[in-house]
Design a protein around this motif. Structure first.
Motif, short mmCIF file in Angstrom:
data_model
loop_
_atom_site.label_atom_id
_atom_site.label_comp_id
_atom_site.label_asym_id
_atom_site.label_seq_id
_atom_site.Cartn_x
_atom_site.Cartn_y
_atom_site.Cartn_z
N GLU A 50 0.94 -1.05 0.18
CA GLU A 50 0.10 0.00 -0.11
C GLU A 50 0.87 1.30 0.00
O GLU A 50 1.87 1.48 0.75
CB GLU A 50 -0.89 0.05 1.26
N PRO A 51 0.48 2.32 -0.84
CA PRO A 51 1.24 3.34 -0.85
C PRO A 51 1.42 4.24 0.71
O PRO A 51 0.22 4.10 1.32
CB PRO A 51 0.56 4.31 -1.77
N LEU A 52 2.30 4.50 1.06
CA LEU A 52 2.21 5.26 2.40
C LEU A 52 1.28 6.13 2.61
O LEU A 52 0.71 6.51 3.47
CB LEU A 52 3.87 5.77 2.64
N LEU A 53 1.11 7.39 1.53
CA LEU A 53 0.32 8.34 1.45
C LEU A 53 -0.82 8.08 1.85
O LEU A 53 -1.87 8.55 2.71
CB LEU A 53 0.28 9.33 0.46
N SER A 54 -1.62 6.85 1.37
CA SER A 54 -2.96 6.22 1.27
C SER A 54 -3.08 5.90 2.88
O SER A 54 -4.04 6.20 3.57
CB SER A 54 -3.21 5.06 0.56
N ALA A 55 -2.14 5.11 3.32
CA ALA A 55 -2.09 4.86 4.74
C ALA A 55 -2.32 6.03 5.82
O ALA A 55 -3.03 6.14 6.61
CB ALA A 55 -0.89 3.85 5.11
N LEU A 56 -1.36 6.94 5.55
CA LEU A 56 -1.10 8.11 6.29
C LEU A 56 -2.66 9.06 6.30
O LEU A 56 -3.12 9.40 7.26
CB LEU A 56 -0.41 8.97 5.78
N GLU A 57 -3.11 9.11 4.89
CA GLU A 57 -4.36 9.74 4.76
C GLU A 57 -5.64 9.28 5.58
O GLU A 57 -6.51 9.86 6.28
CB GLU A 57 -4.81 9.97 3.37
N ARG A 58 -5.53 7.65 5.65
CA ARG A 58 -6.63 7.09 6.28
C ARG A 58 -6.35 7.19 7.98
O ARG A 58 -7.50 7.36 8.71
CB ARG A 58 -6.66 5.57 6.11
N LYS A 59 -5.21 7.30 8.43
CA LYS A 59 -4.78 7.49 9.76
C LYS A 59 -5.07 8.82 10.32
O LYS A 59 -5.44 8.99 11.53
CB LYS A 59 -3.27 6.97 10.12
N PHE A 60 -4.68 9.87 9.62
CA PHE A 60 -4.48 11.26 9.94
C PHE A 60 -5.73 12.08 9.42
O PHE A 60 -5.70 13.41 9.73
CB PHE A 60 -3.54 11.95 9.78
N GLY A 61 -6.71 11.49 8.73
CA GLY A 61 -7.77 12.31 8.43
C GLY A 61 -7.87 13.19 7.00
O GLY A 61 -8.42 14.24 6.93
#
Length: 220
Positions: A50-61
């Motif tokens: 999974e692209p990191l940005l996708s994971a971060l967007e899910r985690k941080f809103g």
């Protein structure tokens, strides 16, 4: 002097802290033995590509918040000559990466292995949880992967919890003086000199203000 650095290879402030410590050691007048210790920001993370940005967007809103956070740390890293490419980075579980660092440490190459893993994750867009990728990175760094180290990494992760490590990077000097966060190079040099002068004292050196990644979250 013995210095342990607790960090995770997917932590941007750890990459900056690792880089700055290397510079500080080069400027310090004495001998320093640096050992890399494992810490996992997300022990339950999955290496699925999974692209990191996708994971971060899910985690941080959402994208706007993530863009702000990644922009800040990218700018700080650039001032240190580090190229953070969050648009390429891949979310990963880092246990096996830490095992390679432990293996490299047996030959005094843990710093080199950690550096290669940081660059692989943050600059090259490689999945540092993928076995084939890790095999290539180990070979590039001259590390023979014998399959050993899993038990030792688990023990070191447990030690970090026992010591109360909750945010990284954390620098532990002589097993009793601690400095947390990605401190400036001059601060780390000053800490080395201060610890040298205080090795007979039983107290912790704490330097406020360094940015870090908390256990379970990384506000990049």
């Amino acid at each position: 002097m013995k210095v342990e650095i607790f960090s995770d290879v997917v932590c941007p402030w750890c990459y900056i802290g690792h880089h700055r410590l290397r510079q500080a050691v080069g400027l310090y007048e004495g001998d320093v033995e640096v050992t890399h210790r494992p810490f996992q920001l997300d022990p339950d993370g999955v290496s699925s590509g999974e692209p990191l940005l996708s994971a971060l967007e899910r985690k941080f809103g959402g994208a706007a918040r993530v863009t702000q956070m990644t922009g800040h740390v990218t700018g700080v890293a650039a001032q240190d000559g580090l190229d953070l490419r969050f648009d390429r980075a891949v979310a990963a579980n880092t246990f096996e990466a830490h095992r390679l660092i432990w293996l490299a440490g047996r030959a005094g190459r843990d710093g080199d292995m950690a550096d290669r893993l940081f660059r692989a994750h943050f600059t090259d867009g490689l999945d540092v949880g993928d076995p084939a990728t890790l095999a290539t990175l180990a070979a590039e760094t001259g590390v023979e992967d014998t399959g050993d180290g899993a038990e030792q990494v688990r023990a070191e992760l447990a030690r970090a919890r026992t010591l109360g490590v909750r945010a990284v990077p954390l620098f532990l000097f002589e097993e009793k003086f601690a400095v947390s966060g990605a401190q400036p190079v001059e601060t780390l040099v000053a800490a080395l000199r201060e610890v040298e002068a205080r090795t007979a004292q039983e107290r912790t050196v704490r330097v406020p203000g360094g940015e870090d990644c908390d256990d379970g979250a990384c506000a990049v």
